[in-house]
Design a protein around this motif. Structure first.
Motif, mmCIF file in Angstrom:
data_model
loop_
_atom_site.group_PDB
_atom_site.id
_atom_site.type_symbol
_atom_site.label_atom_id
_atom_site.label_comp_id
_atom_site.label_asym_id
_atom_site.label_seq_id
_atom_site.Cartn_x
_atom_site.Cartn_y
_atom_site.Cartn_z
ATOM 1 N N ASP A 121 0.873 -1.086 -0.031
ATOM 2 C CA ASP A 121 0.724 -0.112 0.097
ATOM 3 C C ASP A 121 0.677 0.794 0.035
ATOM 4 O O ASP A 121 0.159 2.555 -0.005
ATOM 5 C CB ASP A 121 -0.533 -0.614 1.199
ATOM 6 C CG ASP A 121 -1.780 -1.179 1.416
ATOM 7 O OD1 ASP A 121 -2.179 -1.253 0.591
ATOM 8 O OD2 ASP A 121 -2.152 -1.570 2.191
ATOM 9 N N VAL A 122 1.950 0.934 0.247
ATOM 10 C CA VAL A 122 2.800 2.468 0.283
ATOM 11 C C VAL A 122 4.564 2.895 -0.461
ATOM 12 O O VAL A 122 4.539 1.998 -1.464
ATOM 13 C CB VAL A 122 3.747 1.985 1.906
ATOM 14 C CG1 VAL A 122 4.479 3.412 1.870
ATOM 15 C CG2 VAL A 122 2.733 2.113 2.967
ATOM 16 N N ARG A 123 3.999 3.865 -1.320
ATOM 17 C CA ARG A 123 5.163 4.348 -2.535
ATOM 18 C C ARG A 123 5.548 4.997 -1.614
ATOM 19 O O ARG A 123 5.456 6.272 -0.278
ATOM 20 C CB ARG A 123 4.369 5.083 -3.498
ATOM 21 C CG ARG A 123 2.752 4.684 -3.843
ATOM 22 C CD ARG A 123 2.487 5.551 -4.683
ATOM 23 N NE ARG A 123 2.453 6.867 -4.860
ATOM 24 C CZ ARG A 123 0.943 7.211 -4.255
ATOM 25 N NH1 ARG A 123 0.613 6.160 -4.113
ATOM 26 N NH2 ARG A 123 1.476 8.363 -4.130
ATOM 27 N N HIS A 124 7.166 5.050 -1.686
ATOM 28 C CA HIS A 124 8.286 5.840 -0.667
ATOM 29 C C HIS A 124 9.558 5.506 -1.908
ATOM 30 O O HIS A 124 9.141 4.582 -2.665
ATOM 31 C CB HIS A 124 8.327 5.079 0.481
ATOM 32 C CG HIS A 124 8.891 3.510 0.330
ATOM 33 N ND1 HIS A 124 9.946 2.868 -0.288
ATOM 34 C CD2 HIS A 124 7.752 2.613 0.300
ATOM 35 C CE1 HIS A 124 9.672 1.317 -0.233
ATOM 36 N NE2 HIS A 124 8.550 1.409 0.311
ATOM 37 N N GLU A 125 10.089 6.438 -1.483
ATOM 38 C CA GLU A 125 11.608 6.392 -2.029
ATOM 39 C C GLU A 125 12.507 5.362 -1.338
ATOM 40 O O GLU A 125 14.315 5.202 -2.069
ATOM 41 C CB GLU A 125 12.370 7.770 -2.605
ATOM 42 C CG GLU A 125 11.083 8.012 -3.496
ATOM 43 C CD GLU A 125 11.647 9.468 -4.198
ATOM 44 O OE1 GLU A 125 12.956 9.703 -3.626
ATOM 45 O OE2 GLU A 125 10.463 9.695 -5.230
ATOM 46 N N ALA A 126 12.633 4.715 -0.184
ATOM 47 C CA ALA A 126 13.813 3.780 0.539
ATOM 48 C C ALA A 126 14.041 3.096 0.061
ATOM 49 O O ALA A 126 13.817 2.276 -0.370
ATOM 50 C CB ALA A 126 13.155 3.700 2.122
ATOM 51 N N PRO A 127 15.499 2.349 0.018
ATOM 52 C CA PRO A 127 16.350 1.760 -1.406
ATOM 53 C C PRO A 127 15.834 0.651 0.038
ATOM 54 O O PRO A 127 15.557 0.295 1.321
ATOM 55 C CB PRO A 127 17.488 1.918 -0.989
ATOM 56 C CG PRO A 127 17.946 2.252 0.680
ATOM 57 C CD PRO A 127 16.165 3.260 0.537
#
Length: 188
Positions: free
Chosen positions: A86-92
């Protein structure tokens, strides 16, 4: 580095309330914030409900070592729920991503005997102002359910254990927001 993360959507957005780092801005699709009280607790709090047409902004941060035990204690009335899809992010390299949710069966509406603490809302909105600016804090207001719940003004003697000092501008934003959403603020 840990590949396990949490998604914070309330007080966990305020980095002054925890030591989980590095935090990354994120968006959870299909969730909406709501106010709830939980049996046995003297105050009400934020939680989330599934809502296909909504999304909320927040932060994700990695959890290492005893971090989950610390978070689980802090969020004792919540279930740790998988939110990776459900979660969009830019963490690797995020292999696990949890959101804390009060189970529907445990939720009751806030009332004057179990209000939301103004010191808690101050912390939440201070976090959103710091991370997302005024526009992001306004999106927080819009993406949170019914605001016509009782808020106890405890600013002079905060009851929230992670209360923070607010700047005049932050306090002014919170006060204006409460008027705008029609919240009921009272003192004891």
């Amino acid at each position: 580095m840990s590949t396990s993360f949490f998604f914070g959507y309330g007080s966990l957005v305020n980095r002054r309330t925890h030591a989980f780092d590095p935090a990354h801005k994120a968006v959870a699709k299909g969730w909406r914030r709501v106010w709830a009280r939980v049996p046995g607790r003297p105050v009400s709090l934020l939680t989330v409900s599934r809502d296909a047409g909504s999304e909320i902004e927040g932060l994700i941060a990695p959890v290492t070592g005893e971090g989950w035990a610390v978070l689980d204690q802090r969020e004792a009335d919540y279930d740790r729920t998988d939110a990776r899809a459900d979660v969009r992010h830019e963490a690797p390299t995020v292999e696990e991503l949890a959101i804390y949710v009060v189970p529907e069966a445990d939720r009751l509406p806030p009332d004057t005997e179990h209000p939301v603490l103004l010191s808690y809302l101050d912390v939440v909105l201070q976090g959103y102002l710091g991370e997302f600016g005024k526009e992001g804090a306004e999106r927080f207001l819009a993406s949170t359910g019914d605001w016509r719940v009782p808020f106890l003004n405890d600013r002079d003697a905060p009851l929230y254990p992670r209360a923070q000092s607010l700047s005049d501008a932050e306090r002014g934003f919170v006060d204006a927001a409460l008027l705008y959403v029609g919240a009921q603020v009272f003192s004891r």
